[in-house]
Scaffold this active site. Structure first.
Site, short mmCIF file in Angstrom:
data_model
loop_
_atom_site.label_atom_id
_atom_site.label_comp_id
_atom_site.label_asym_id
_atom_site.label_seq_id
_atom_site.Cartn_x
_atom_site.Cartn_y
_atom_site.Cartn_z
N CYS A 1 1.32 -3.46 -5.66
CA CYS A 1 1.16 -4.76 -6.31
C CYS A 1 1.87 -4.76 -7.67
CB CYS A 1 -0.32 -5.12 -6.42
SG CYS A 1 -0.62 -6.86 -6.76
N ARG B 1 6.64 -12.24 -9.07
CA ARG B 1 5.28 -11.98 -9.55
C ARG B 1 4.34 -13.08 -9.07
NH1 ARG B 1 3.98 -12.53 -14.76
NH2 ARG B 1 2.41 -10.90 -14.66
N ARG C 1 -3.53 -11.92 -5.43
CA ARG C 1 -2.47 -12.53 -6.25
C ARG C 1 -1.19 -11.72 -6.19
NH1 ARG C 1 -4.24 -13.07 -12.12
NH2 ARG C 1 -2.03 -13.44 -12.23
N HIS D 1 -2.64 -3.86 -1.37
CA HIS D 1 -3.47 -2.79 -1.94
C HIS D 1 -4.04 -1.88 -0.85
CE1 HIS D 1 -3.81 -4.34 -6.10
NE2 HIS D 1 -3.62 -5.51 -5.52
N GLU E 1 -5.20 0.97 -1.23
CA GLU E 1 -6.33 1.70 -1.81
C GLU E 1 -7.65 0.93 -1.69
OE1 GLU E 1 -4.95 -0.93 -5.20
OE2 GLU E 1 -4.04 0.05 -3.47
#
Length: 190
Positions: free
Chosen positions: A78, A105, A139, A174, A176
């Site tokens: 990210c 972004r 996001r 993500h 993780e």
């Protein structure tokens, strides 16, 4: 040993995955934390502008930049993908500038625009291909264009969200935040 940038963002979650895999890690909060034991780096999700400022104020920017330039493994998730990109299409900042891609972004908008999906990671003929990987976007950015040095690893709804370039691995999502450790295992194999 994996050094995890720990100035802001999801560093604890990456550490938990590495613990699960039995892989040694060290949090990088200041320049003195980056020593000869660090052979790979994770740049976690979070807020890229804040992380960029803190990389400089903590003295971590230079040793991480040298690590990347030396071709050592780095994994950006990210905000980490944003920090690695050669160019951002909606921001004038450039951080490490190592990943041959233009990244947008906050491409998936506000927090309410966060979502989950499932996709494969890696080319169909790649022996390290990961199938049916759960993707968590908060996001997140996505890749607007990919240069010749980088390879698209995964796409969602026509947007590139995973890249690899030599020992650089970058995801807009993500890994993780899932129970699936396969992308971290791939990173540890680089």
């Amino acid at each position: 040993m994996t050094g995890i940038l720990a100035v802001q963002g999801a560093f604890a979650e990456h550490a938990a995955v590495l613990d699960k895999l039995g892989a040694p890690w060290k949090l990088l909060r200041a320049a003195e934390d980056f020593d000869e034991s660090i052979d790979r780096v994770i740049l976690p999700g979070g807020e890229s502008t804040t992380q960029g400022k803190l990389l400089h104020s903590t003295g971590l920017f230079e040793p991480i930049a040298a690590h990347i330039k030396a071709g050592k493994p780095v994994f950006g998730t990210c905000a980490g993908m944003i920090l690695l990109a050669k160019k951002l299409d909606n921001d004038d900042n450039v951080y490490f500038g190592a990943l041959d891609a233009v990244v947008r972004r906050n491409a998936y908008g506000r927090q309410l625009g966060s979502f989950q999906a499932t996709a494969d990671f890696g080319a169909a003929d790649d022996p390290q291909r990961i199938t049916d990987f759960p993707l968590v976007f908060i996001r997140g950015p996505y890749v607007v264009s990919v240069g010749p040095e980088a390879t698209v690893e995964t796409e969602v709804d026509g947007h590139v969200v995973g890249l690899r370039q030599g020992n650089i691995l970058a995801t807009a999502f993500h890994p993780e935040l899932t129970d699936d450790t396969r992308i971290h295992e791939l990173f540890l194999s680089l």
